[in-house]
Design an enzyme around this catalytic site. Structure first.
Site, PDB file in Angstrom:
ATOM      1  N   SER A   1     -11.476 -22.857  20.831  1.00 39.93           N
ATOM      2  CA  SER A   1     -12.720 -22.458  20.182  1.00 39.93           C
ATOM      3  C   SER A   1     -12.408 -21.559  19.000  1.00 39.93           C
ATOM      4  O   SER A   1     -13.282 -21.072  18.317  1.00 39.93           O
ATOM      5  CB  SER A   1     -13.647 -21.747  21.174  1.00 39.93           C
ATOM      6  OG  SER A   1     -12.919 -20.795  21.889  1.00 39.93           O
TER       7      SER A   1
ATOM      8  N   SER B   1       0.841  -1.189   0.000  1.00 48.25           N
ATOM      9  CA  SER B   1       0.000   0.000   0.000  1.00 48.25           C
ATOM     10  C   SER B   1       0.882   1.246   0.000  1.00 48.25           C
ATOM     11  O   SER B   1       1.660   1.453   0.939  1.00 48.25           O
ATOM     12  CB  SER B   1      -0.888   0.000   1.254  1.00 48.25           C
ATOM     13  OG  SER B   1      -1.332   1.305   1.560  1.00 48.25           O
TER      14      SER B   1
ATOM     15  N   ASN C   1      -9.331 -20.317  15.805  1.00 47.02           N
ATOM     16  CA  ASN C   1      -8.849 -20.725  14.495  1.00 47.02           C
ATOM     17  C   ASN C   1      -8.165 -22.086  14.503  1.00 47.02           C
ATOM     18  O   ASN C   1      -8.211 -22.805  13.510  1.00 47.02           O
ATOM     19  CB  ASN C   1      -7.890 -19.658  13.943  1.00 47.02           C
ATOM     20  CG  ASN C   1      -8.644 -18.406  13.507  1.00 47.02           C
ATOM     21  OD1 ASN C   1      -9.812 -18.476  13.130  1.00 47.02           O
ATOM     22  ND2 ASN C   1      -7.979 -17.255  13.565  1.00 47.02           N
TER      23      ASN C   1
ATOM     24  N   LYS D   1      -9.164  -2.782   1.053  1.00 42.85           N
ATOM     25  CA  LYS D   1     -10.298  -3.673   0.741  1.00 42.85           C
ATOM     26  C   LYS D   1     -10.050  -5.077   1.283  1.00 42.85           C
ATOM     27  O   LYS D   1     -10.330  -6.074   0.625  1.00 42.85           O
ATOM     28  CB  LYS D   1     -10.566  -3.743  -0.780  1.00 42.85           C
ATOM     29  CG  LYS D   1     -10.372  -2.448  -1.552  1.00 42.85           C
ATOM     30  CD  LYS D   1     -11.245  -1.311  -1.040  1.00 42.85           C
ATOM     31  CE  LYS D   1     -10.749   0.018  -1.574  1.00 42.85           C
ATOM     32  NZ  LYS D   1     -11.226   1.160  -0.786  1.00 42.85           N
TER      33      LYS D   1
ATOM     34  N   SER E   1      -2.268 -12.161  10.267  1.00 36.49           N
ATOM     35  CA  SER E   1      -2.368 -13.589  10.586  1.00 36.49           C
ATOM     36  C   SER E   1      -3.708 -14.245  10.295  1.00 36.49           C
ATOM     37  O   SER E   1      -3.771 -15.465  10.159  1.00 36.49           O
ATOM     38  CB  SER E   1      -1.965 -13.809  12.044  1.00 36.49           C
ATOM     39  OG  SER E   1      -2.675 -12.938  12.887  1.00 36.49           O
TER      40      SER E   1
ATOM     41  N   LYS F   1      -3.122 -20.751  10.818  1.00 37.06           N
ATOM     42  CA  LYS F   1      -3.148 -21.959  11.655  1.00 37.06           C
ATOM     43  C   LYS F   1      -3.297 -23.245  10.851  1.00 37.06           C
ATOM     44  O   LYS F   1      -2.954 -24.318  11.330  1.00 37.06           O
ATOM     45  CB  LYS F   1      -4.233 -21.859  12.726  1.00 37.06           C
ATOM     46  CG  LYS F   1      -3.857 -20.858  13.821  1.00 37.06           C
ATOM     47  CD  LYS F   1      -4.082 -21.435  15.180  1.00 37.06           C
ATOM     48  CE  LYS F   1      -3.545 -20.554  16.291  1.00 37.06           C
ATOM     49  NZ  LYS F   1      -4.004 -19.145  16.228  1.00 37.06           N
TER      50      LYS F   1
ATOM     51  N   ASP G   1       2.010 -10.883  28.546  1.00 38.79           N
ATOM     52  CA  ASP G   1       2.785 -11.922  29.240  1.00 38.79           C
ATOM     53  C   ASP G   1       4.037 -12.312  28.460  1.00 38.79           C
ATOM     54  O   ASP G   1       5.077 -12.606  29.049  1.00 38.79           O
ATOM     55  CB  ASP G   1       1.925 -13.167  29.478  1.00 38.79           C
ATOM     56  CG  ASP G   1       1.438 -13.755  28.167  1.00 38.79           C
ATOM     57  OD1 ASP G   1       0.570 -13.134  27.547  1.00 38.79           O
ATOM     58  OD2 ASP G   1       1.947 -14.814  27.749  1.00 38.79           O
TER      59      ASP G   1
ATOM     60  N   ASN H   1     -10.743 -14.099  10.277  1.00 40.33           N
ATOM     61  CA  ASN H   1     -12.015 -14.637  10.763  1.00 40.33           C
ATOM     62  C   ASN H   1     -12.609 -13.743  11.838  1.00 40.33           C
ATOM     63  O   ASN H   1     -12.251 -13.814  13.003  1.00 40.33           O
ATOM     64  CB  ASN H   1     -11.809 -16.055  11.306  1.00 40.33           C
ATOM     65  CG  ASN H   1     -11.488 -17.022  10.188  1.00 40.33           C
ATOM     66  OD1 ASN H   1     -11.914 -16.825   9.047  1.00 40.33           O
ATOM     67  ND2 ASN H   1     -10.735 -18.053  10.499  1.00 40.33           N
TER      68      ASN H   1
ATOM     69  N   TYR I   1     -16.415 -28.024   8.916  1.00 40.74           N
ATOM     70  CA  TYR I   1     -15.223 -28.698   8.398  1.00 40.74           C
ATOM     71  C   TYR I   1     -15.175 -30.157   8.834  1.00 40.74           C
ATOM     72  O   TYR I   1     -14.168 -30.836   8.668  1.00 40.74           O
ATOM     73  CB  TYR I   1     -13.949 -27.982   8.871  1.00 40.74           C
ATOM     74  CG  TYR I   1     -13.730 -26.634   8.239  1.00 40.74           C
ATOM     75  CD1 TYR I   1     -13.623 -26.510   6.852  1.00 40.74           C
ATOM     76  CD2 TYR I   1     -13.616 -25.487   9.006  1.00 40.74           C
ATOM     77  CE1 TYR I   1     -13.415 -25.274   6.268  1.00 40.74           C
ATOM     78  CE2 TYR I   1     -13.406 -24.239   8.426  1.00 40.74           C
ATOM     79  CZ  TYR I   1     -13.310 -24.149   7.058  1.00 40.74           C
ATOM     80  OH  TYR I   1     -13.099 -22.928   6.480  1.00 40.74           O
TER      81      TYR I   1
ATOM     82  N   GLU J   1       2.050  -8.081  20.766  1.00 38.76           N
ATOM     83  CA  GLU J   1       0.989  -8.568  21.656  1.00 38.76           C
ATOM     84  C   GLU J   1      -0.010  -7.469  21.962  1.00 38.76           C
ATOM     85  O   GLU J   1       0.325  -6.278  21.890  1.00 38.76           O
ATOM     86  CB  GLU J   1       1.613  -8.924  23.021  1.00 38.76           C
ATOM     87  CG  GLU J   1       2.142 -10.306  23.118  1.00 38.76           C
ATOM     88  CD  GLU J   1       2.635 -10.575  24.530  1.00 38.76           C
ATOM     89  OE1 GLU J   1       2.456 -11.701  24.980  1.00 38.76           O
ATOM     90  OE2 GLU J   1       3.201  -9.676  25.182  1.00 38.76           O
TER      91      GLU J   1
ATOM     92  N   GLY K   1      -2.508  -7.963  27.407  1.00 34.91           N
ATOM     93  CA  GLY K   1      -2.030  -9.327  27.663  1.00 34.91           C
ATOM     94  C   GLY K   1      -0.577  -9.465  27.273  1.00 34.91           C
ATOM     95  O   GLY K   1      -0.226 -10.209  26.366  1.00 34.91           O
TER      96      GLY K   1
HETATM   97  C1  LIG Z   1      -3.649 -18.130  16.901  1.00 36.09           C
HETATM   98  C2  LIG Z   1      -3.567 -16.809  16.259  1.00 36.09           C
HETATM   99  C3  LIG Z   1      -2.521 -15.901  16.571  1.00 36.09           C
HETATM  100  C4  LIG Z   1      -1.472 -16.199  17.609  1.00 36.09           C
HETATM  101  O1  LIG Z   1      -0.675 -17.286  17.233  1.00 36.09           O
HETATM  102  P1  LIG Z   1       0.249 -18.056  18.291  1.00 36.09           P
HETATM  103  O2  LIG Z   1       0.890 -19.136  17.504  1.00 36.09           O
HETATM  104  O3  LIG Z   1      -0.657 -18.592  19.363  1.00 36.09           O
HETATM  105  O4  LIG Z   1       1.194 -17.061  18.848  1.00 36.09           O
HETATM  106  C5  LIG Z   1      -2.466 -14.710  15.877  1.00 36.09           C
HETATM  107  N1  LIG Z   1      -3.397 -14.393  14.952  1.00 36.09           N
HETATM  108  C6  LIG Z   1      -4.406 -15.229  14.638  1.00 36.09           C
HETATM  109  C7  LIG Z   1      -5.384 -14.798  13.596  1.00 36.09           C
HETATM  110  C8  LIG Z   1      -4.528 -16.466  15.267  1.00 36.09           C
HETATM  111  O5  LIG Z   1      -5.537 -17.287  14.955  1.00 36.09           O
END
Ligand SMILES: *Cc1c(COP(=O)(O)O)cnc(C)c1O
Length: 325
Positions: free
Chosen positions: A79, A29, A81, A274, A305, A54, A211, A308, A116, A205, A209
């Site tokens: 619960s 972009s 991804n 988009k 990442s 995932k 940690d 959903n 699925y 992070e 959270g």
């Molecule tokens: C699970 C997930 C993460 C975090 O991944 P980890 O491997 O637990 O650190 C980040 N973004 C999305 C969309 C996820 O589903």
């Protein structure tokens, strides 16, 4: 000290995923580059099968089951991804998948997992222990447990996202990845360090959270209560033993972003690019867009990442951010 995964494991995972996982697009972009003074490459795992990276780790893990393990099937508790990734991977490999979910999990997530082919087993999150339930079912039915992040095969699979990105766009100065339990970050750091040793790798992070940041800075895995954040994929209470071993060795630092910064990034992707990116999927991008890491003048890889997100929530958040402008 030998780490739980090596770059060879990422390469082997990539071969297993060939022709099964999507090679997701890399988005750019001019506006985002102008806003940050950097050259940003967004690896859009929101376009991966089942809508998040995932799938990479789950399929890599399940495709290495022995014939006996394959016959009995897989179990996991999640619960989010990871549940959908396990259910889809199991269906593709012709095995049973049992997913342990809280009774009050959102209906859309239960339906997606069932869609699925996953068999959902409910538990009461206030009175029952999901790990005990998972272990009992696994033992009774011979199922193999695949956890969402703290497993070498899962970690190696997630690292293929960074491998693909660097192979496509060339060397990077900085790589930013969302951080929950650390499967994605540990895999991506492994790939980046091998392909591109000068590349700095950062985990991102939710501020509520942090940690992982505390663990990274103190050198010990820090446990926290389930954080309140829109980034539901990063509501983990602690890193894993395997993921932390890799992260402390190969990652440069861990930074945080606020929920408001996540929503603004979501709005940016929706209006300018988009693209539908879920709140957790915006973590790395929000860090780049808000100067949490020094990216000026640099070539920067950003893992988006996943995508959903419930459409009602998406609309509410994006329109809310629009009004606040
Ligand atoms: C699970 C997930 C993460 C975090 O991944 P980890 O491997 O637990 O650190 C980040 N973004 C999305 C969309 C996820 O589903």
């Amino acid at each position: 000290m030998s780490l739980p995964i090596s770059y060879d494991d990422v390469v082997a995972a990539h071969a297993r995923l060939h022709g099964v996982a999507h090679k997701t697009p890399v988005l750019t972009s001019a506006t985002a580059n102008a806003m940050t003074g950097a050259e940003l490459f967004f690896k859009a795992e929101s376009f991966q099968r089942m809508g998040a990276f995932k799938f990479r780790g789950a399929y890599n893990a399940l495709s290495q089951f022995t014939p006996e393990q394959r016959k009995a099937g897989v179990i996991t508790f999640s619960s989010g991804n990871h549940a959908q990734a396990i259910a889809l991977s199991a269906r593709l490999l012709g095995m049973r998948a049992v997913i342990v979910m809280p009774k009050d999990a959102p209906v859309v997530k239960v339906e997606a997992t069932r869609g699925y082919g996953g068999e959902v087993v409910f538990f009461d999150r206030y009175t029952e222990d999901r790990e005990a339930i998972g272990r009992k079912l696994a033992e009774e039915q011979g199922l193999t447990l695949i956890p969402p992040y703290d497993h070498p095969h899962v970690m190696a699979g997630q690292g293929t996202a960074a491998k693909e990105l660097i192979e496509e766009v060339g060397p990077l100065d900085v790589l930013l990845a969302p951080l929950g339990g650390g499967g994605l970050l540990s895999g991506c750091a492994t790939a980046a360090r091998a392909l591109n040793p000068a590349c700095k790798v950062f985990g991102v992070e939710p501020e509520a959270g942090n940690d992982g940041q505390q663990s990274f800075r103190t050198g010990q895995i820090v446990h926290i209560d389930t954080p309140k954040t829109l980034a539901d994929g990063a509501q983990t209470q602690h890193l894993g033993n395997h993921t932390f071993a890799v992260i402390r060795e190969l990652v440069d630092d861990i930074v945080t972003v606020t929920d408001t910064e996540l929503v603004n990034a979501m709005q940016f992707f929706a209006s300018r690019m988009k693209a539908v990116v879920e709140p957790t999927g915006c973590l790395a991008a929000a860090a780049a867009l808000n100067g949490k890491v020094d990216v000026r003048g640099k070539r920067v890889g950003v893992i988006l990442s996943g995508g959903n997100v419930d459409l009602q929530l998406f609309a509410k958040l994006v329109l809310g951010a629009e009004e606040a402008r």
